[in-house]
Scaffold this motif. Structure first.
Motif, PDB file in Angstrom:
ATOM      1  N   ALA A   1       6.741  12.038   4.221  1.00  0.00           N
ATOM      2  CA  ALA A   1       7.590  11.542   3.139  1.00  0.00           C
ATOM      3  C   ALA A   1       7.665  10.014   3.172  1.00  0.00           C
ATOM      4  N   GLU A   2       7.778   9.439   4.372  1.00  0.00           N
ATOM      5  CA  GLU A   2       7.839   7.987   4.498  1.00  0.00           C
ATOM      6  C   GLU A   2       6.555   7.344   3.986  1.00  0.00           C
ATOM      7  N   LYS A   3       5.418   7.936   4.276  1.00  0.00           N
ATOM      8  CA  LYS A   3       4.142   7.385   3.800  1.00  0.00           C
ATOM      9  C   LYS A   3       4.009   7.519   2.291  1.00  0.00           C
ATOM     10  N   PHE A   4       4.687   8.504   1.709  1.00  0.00           N
ATOM     11  CA  PHE A   4       4.646   8.724   0.267  1.00  0.00           C
ATOM     12  C   PHE A   4       5.295   7.574  -0.491  1.00  0.00           C
TER      13      PHE A   4
ATOM     14  N   SER B   1       5.776   4.366   1.143  1.00  0.00           N
ATOM     15  CA  SER B   1       5.527   3.195   1.978  1.00  0.00           C
ATOM     16  C   SER B   1       4.927   2.022   1.204  1.00  0.00           C
ATOM     17  N   ASP B   2       5.309   0.805   1.623  1.00  0.00           N
ATOM     18  CA  ASP B   2       4.668  -0.415   1.122  1.00  0.00           C
ATOM     19  C   ASP B   2       3.338  -0.663   1.829  1.00  0.00           C
ATOM     20  N   THR B   3       3.161  -0.038   2.989  1.00  0.00           N
ATOM     21  CA  THR B   3       2.016  -0.315   3.850  1.00  0.00           C
ATOM     22  C   THR B   3       0.948   0.772   3.808  1.00  0.00           C
ATOM     23  N   TYR B   4       1.368   2.032   3.997  1.00  0.00           N
ATOM     24  CA  TYR B   4       0.405   3.128   4.120  1.00  0.00           C
ATOM     25  C   TYR B   4       0.083   3.743   2.764  1.00  0.00           C
ATOM     26  N   PHE B   5      -1.189   3.851   2.458  1.00  0.00           N
ATOM     27  CA  PHE B   5      -1.674   4.521   1.244  1.00  0.00           C
ATOM     28  C   PHE B   5      -1.040   3.955  -0.029  1.00  0.00           C
ATOM     29  N   ALA B   6      -0.736   2.647  -0.028  1.00  0.00           N
ATOM     30  CA  ALA B   6      -0.031   2.019  -1.148  1.00  0.00           C
ATOM     31  C   ALA B   6      -0.812   2.105  -2.458  1.00  0.00           C
ATOM     32  N   ASP B   7      -2.119   2.288  -2.377  1.00  0.00           N
ATOM     33  CA  ASP B   7      -2.907   2.371  -3.607  1.00  0.00           C
ATOM     34  C   ASP B   7      -2.808   3.737  -4.276  1.00  0.00           C
ATOM     35  N   VAL B   8      -2.341   4.761  -3.538  1.00  0.00           N
ATOM     36  CA  VAL B   8      -2.284   6.112  -4.121  1.00  0.00           C
ATOM     37  C   VAL B   8      -0.929   6.798  -3.968  1.00  0.00           C
ATOM     38  N   ASN B   9       0.007   6.203  -3.238  1.00  0.00           N
ATOM     39  CA  ASN B   9       1.303   6.871  -3.054  1.00  0.00           C
ATOM     40  C   ASN B   9       2.242   6.575  -4.226  1.00  0.00           C
ATOM     41  N   LEU B  10       3.454   7.121  -4.185  1.00  0.00           N
ATOM     42  CA  LEU B  10       4.404   6.974  -5.281  1.00  0.00           C
ATOM     43  C   LEU B  10       4.724   5.509  -5.573  1.00  0.00           C
ATOM     44  N   ARG B  11       5.025   4.737  -4.543  1.00  0.00           N
ATOM     45  CA  ARG B  11       5.375   3.330  -4.748  1.00  0.00           C
ATOM     46  C   ARG B  11       4.206   2.574  -5.394  1.00  0.00           C
ATOM     47  N   GLY B  12       3.002   2.859  -4.966  1.00  0.00           N
ATOM     48  CA  GLY B  12       1.832   2.209  -5.543  1.00  0.00           C
ATOM     49  C   GLY B  12       1.620   2.571  -7.000  1.00  0.00           C
ATOM     50  N   ARG B  13       2.018   3.771  -7.399  1.00  0.00           N
ATOM     51  CA  ARG B  13       1.892   4.188  -8.798  1.00  0.00           C
ATOM     52  C   ARG B  13       3.007   3.614  -9.667  1.00  0.00           C
ATOM     53  N   VAL B  14       4.220   3.507  -9.128  1.00  0.00           N
ATOM     54  CA  VAL B  14       5.347   2.965  -9.892  1.00  0.00           C
ATOM     55  C   VAL B  14       5.235   1.444 -10.003  1.00  0.00           C
ATOM     56  N   TYR B  15       4.795   0.794  -8.924  1.00  0.00           N
ATOM     57  CA  TYR B  15       4.645  -0.662  -8.883  1.00  0.00           C
ATOM     58  C   TYR B  15       3.182  -1.008  -8.587  1.00  0.00           C
ATOM     59  N   PRO B  16       2.279  -0.826  -9.560  1.00  0.00           N
ATOM     60  CA  PRO B  16       0.858  -1.019  -9.286  1.00  0.00           C
ATOM     61  C   PRO B  16       0.458  -2.475  -9.061  1.00  0.00           C
ATOM     62  N   ASP B  17       1.234  -3.407  -9.544  1.00  0.00           N
ATOM     63  CA  ASP B  17       0.910  -4.819  -9.399  1.00  0.00           C
ATOM     64  C   ASP B  17       2.174  -5.551  -8.979  1.00  0.00           C
ATOM     65  N   LYS B  18       2.041  -6.543  -8.134  1.00  0.00           N
ATOM     66  CA  LYS B  18       3.230  -7.273  -7.710  1.00  0.00           C
ATOM     67  C   LYS B  18       2.897  -8.746  -7.523  1.00  0.00           C
ATOM     68  N   GLU B  19       3.950  -9.540  -7.551  1.00  0.00           N
ATOM     69  CA  GLU B  19       3.834 -10.984  -7.402  1.00  0.00           C
ATOM     70  C   GLU B  19       5.075 -11.472  -6.656  1.00  0.00           C
ATOM     71  N   ALA B  20       4.894 -12.321  -5.681  1.00  0.00           N
ATOM     72  CA  ALA B  20       6.033 -12.860  -4.931  1.00  0.00           C
ATOM     73  C   ALA B  20       6.831 -13.809  -5.822  1.00  0.00           C
TER      74      ALA B  20
END
Length: 112
Positions: free
Chosen positions: A6-9, A11-30
């Motif tokens: 669940a944590e990897k689902f 995560s900002d670090t693990y599988f970020a290109d395919v997990n939930l966070r990566g799908r909701v926030y596909p692009d980011k800028e500091a």
């Protein structure tokens, strides 16, 4: 094992290109900068909390407990975000309030 999955689902670090966070926030800028303002008194607006404590960075810690802190976040929205919804991900680790330029409350925040 289930908690780890669940944590990897999310995560900002693990599988970020395919997990939930990566799908909701596909692009980011500091953000360009975060400035900190403090005052010994509680719940005063930034105009009254004139003591600037300078620029801060993500991960800095602020206290003491129950103190009031103000942050001015400056962001530059890249051209690649044109036509897209833009969100600021902010986790202060406590309750917070977003104020507009005229000091009107816009949004309350709470830690998840």
């Amino acid at each position: 094992a289930t908690l780890e999955r669940a944590e990897k689902f999310i995560s900002d670090t693990y599988f970020a290109d395919v997990n939930l966070r990566g799908r909701v926030y596909p692009d980011k800028e500091a953000v360009a900068s975060i400035h900190h303002y403090g005052n010994a008194k509680r719940f005063q607006l930034p105009a009254e909390a004139v003591e600037s404590r300078g620029e801060v960075k993500i991960g800095d810690s602020f206290g003491p407990t129950w103190a009031t802190h103000w942050f001015r976040v400056t962001a530059v929205i890249p051209e690649r975000f044109a036509g897209k919804e833009v969100r600021l991900r902010w986790n202060s680790g406590c309750e917070a309030m977003v104020y507009g330029p005229d000091h009107e409350p816009l949004q309350g925040l709470t830690e998840l």
